[in-house]
Write an enzyme that holds these catalytic residues in place. Structure first.
Site, short mmCIF file in Angstrom:
data_model
loop_
_atom_site.label_atom_id
_atom_site.label_comp_id
_atom_site.label_asym_id
_atom_site.label_seq_id
_atom_site.Cartn_x
_atom_site.Cartn_y
_atom_site.Cartn_z
N MET B 1 37.98 39.24 41.22
CA MET B 1 38.57 40.57 41.23
C MET B 1 37.81 41.72 40.69
O MET B 1 37.07 41.44 39.76
CB MET B 1 40.00 40.58 40.79
CG MET B 1 40.97 39.64 41.89
SD MET B 1 41.30 40.37 43.30
CE MET B 1 42.52 41.58 43.09
N CYS B 2 37.96 42.90 41.12
CA CYS B 2 37.33 44.02 40.55
C CYS B 2 38.33 44.92 40.05
O CYS B 2 39.34 44.82 40.03
CB CYS B 2 36.47 44.86 41.68
SG CYS B 2 35.38 43.46 42.53
N GLU B 3 37.60 46.07 39.44
CA GLU B 3 38.85 47.20 38.81
C GLU B 3 38.37 48.41 39.53
O GLU B 3 36.96 48.97 39.72
CB GLU B 3 38.58 47.31 37.47
CG GLU B 3 39.07 46.04 36.77
CD GLU B 3 40.29 46.32 35.71
OE1 GLU B 3 40.85 47.39 35.69
OE2 GLU B 3 40.61 45.27 35.21
N ASN B 108 38.88 46.71 45.96
CA ASN B 108 39.10 45.70 45.07
C ASN B 108 40.11 44.69 45.80
O ASN B 108 40.89 44.85 46.41
CB ASN B 108 39.92 46.31 43.77
CG ASN B 108 40.97 45.30 43.09
OD1 ASN B 108 41.32 44.22 43.64
ND2 ASN B 108 41.60 45.52 41.97
#
Lengths: 262, 262
Positions: B1-3, B108
């Site tokens: 996952m990313c932000e 995301n």
């Protein structure tokens, strides 16, 4: 007028030395106070730094001078505005995606009475340069649905260059990250450095580099600039109408537009 | 996952404080070591900084933290790779020109079994995110030849978001430099700061700012992030399917996709 900077190399090479020379012309040894930009290809990615402020005073330019980004293809530009306000949107180089690659373009000169029919690609800013870039990509796209070999692109690109120079001055650098195309309508120079490497001294700053210490014997690095950046090397000056296609530091095709095209 | 990190403001505002918090999650307080990027609109121009290195170790990130770039719309992202190699071409945010404006996008989540028919815009890298962005722009372009009002774009954008989230997780930020569109498939939060301003304290670094001293009474600044960035303010958490459209720091439209779209 503006100043162009280009590099094509067969190994990832940093352009700090040449960039440092060019940046002096942005407000210190030259009048190009109206912004600067430089794009470094990293694989298919493109790292772009731009600033509408004078390069000799720009904090981002200082980062780029300090930070040895290694790249095989670089396109840089410093601007002295003639068409278009001084703002980020009017700062070269310009970038568009075509056929899944980042195309990068910078222009030195100005075009009068040039208002192309803009189909797909459209300028974000209001420079003649970005309009020409969009027009060139629209022409390529109209002819080729998928990316052909670069050799097949050349006739379309040269026909467009012949058209643009009829509107004024059109020196340019263009790349898709693989090859680098250079066209001279009035002023452009290049140098190809290869073994045995020697020292080079900047014209615009008291800075010398010994490429011998920085390179391996197989390196081939071509640097292009509006005017020679060093004062102790033999740069090749382009003739008006002359073009070259570079790949991995080597010139892989070259020619000159006919006088009839002038 | 990313932000994700986004900002919409009614005056040019620097995002140094929020960016500093986010950057800690890139390898220090969070696992997002696989690159970061941030795009700042300046008028119609877009200033993009990106690095495939961890943000907590990136020299370019340090510059951005030190350099108070003022902008009305910002989109940032830090990456923990799941689809696509770690390289510049796979680093968010992604940018394309549409209708003479720079469109900027960050995502995301991840999409499984998503292989859109790519017509005009094509990914340069190999992430599902860039493929979705290209697909979204192709959809808009197929419906509208010229830029309509953003209200007319929303149905097309929401239909696309509904499709993408059926393939997995799709939280995103999208802007053309004027408005900022935010869509939540699983996780997103925002805070709108306006007078009376107070102090804010970062969750991820021991840093506090007193917005009272940095603002005028008319300023309205909305910050969006995957998770709240401060620990002493009331952030609004999005529900899955919820979307908002921001302009000048204010929410100008909002809604929620029906369950049938989930």
């Amino acid at each position: 007028m503006c100043e162009l900077l280009g590099m094509s190399a067969n190994v990832p090479t940093d352009i700090v030395f040449s960039f440092t020379g060019l940046m002096q012309r942005g407000g210190r040894t030259g009048p190009h106070r109206d912004g600067w930009g430089i794009g470094f290809y990293e694989g298919r990615g493109l790292r772009l730094f731009q600033d509408p402020r004078a390069s000799s005073e720009s904090e981002v330019a200082q980062l780029v001078q300090r930070y040895p980004i290694k790249s095989e293809v670089v396109i840089g530009h410093i601007r002295q505005a003639n068409v278009g306000r001084i703002c980020l949107a009017n700062t070269h180089p310009f970038v568009r995606e075509l056929w899944g690659r980042n195309w990068c373009f910078a222009h030195n000169g100005q075009l009068a009475g040039f208002s192309p029919d803009l189909r797909f690609y459209r300028p974000v800013g209001d420079t003649d340069s970005e309009a020409a870039f969009c027009d060139l990509l629209n022409r390529l796209r109209a002819v080729f649905e998928e990316a052909p070999e670069v050799a097949a692109l050349l006739p379309v690109m040269l026909e467009a260059c012949a058209l643009y120079r009829r509107h004024g001055v059109f020196n340019c650098l263009l790349s898709d990250g693989d090859w680098l195309f250079s066209f001279c309508s009035s002023k452009l120079a290049h140098i190809t450095r290869r073994a045995p490497f020697g020292p080079a001294h900047l014209k615009d700053a008291d800075m010398q580099v010994d490429f011998q210490a920085e390179t391996t014997p197989n390196d081939v690095v071509t640097v292009l600039a509006t005017e020679p950046l060093t004062d102790n090397e033999d740069w090749t000056l382009y003739q008006p109408g002359e073009w070259r296609l570079w790949r991995g530091g080597e010139c892989v095709a070259q020619g000159q537009l006919e006088n009839a095209d002038v």
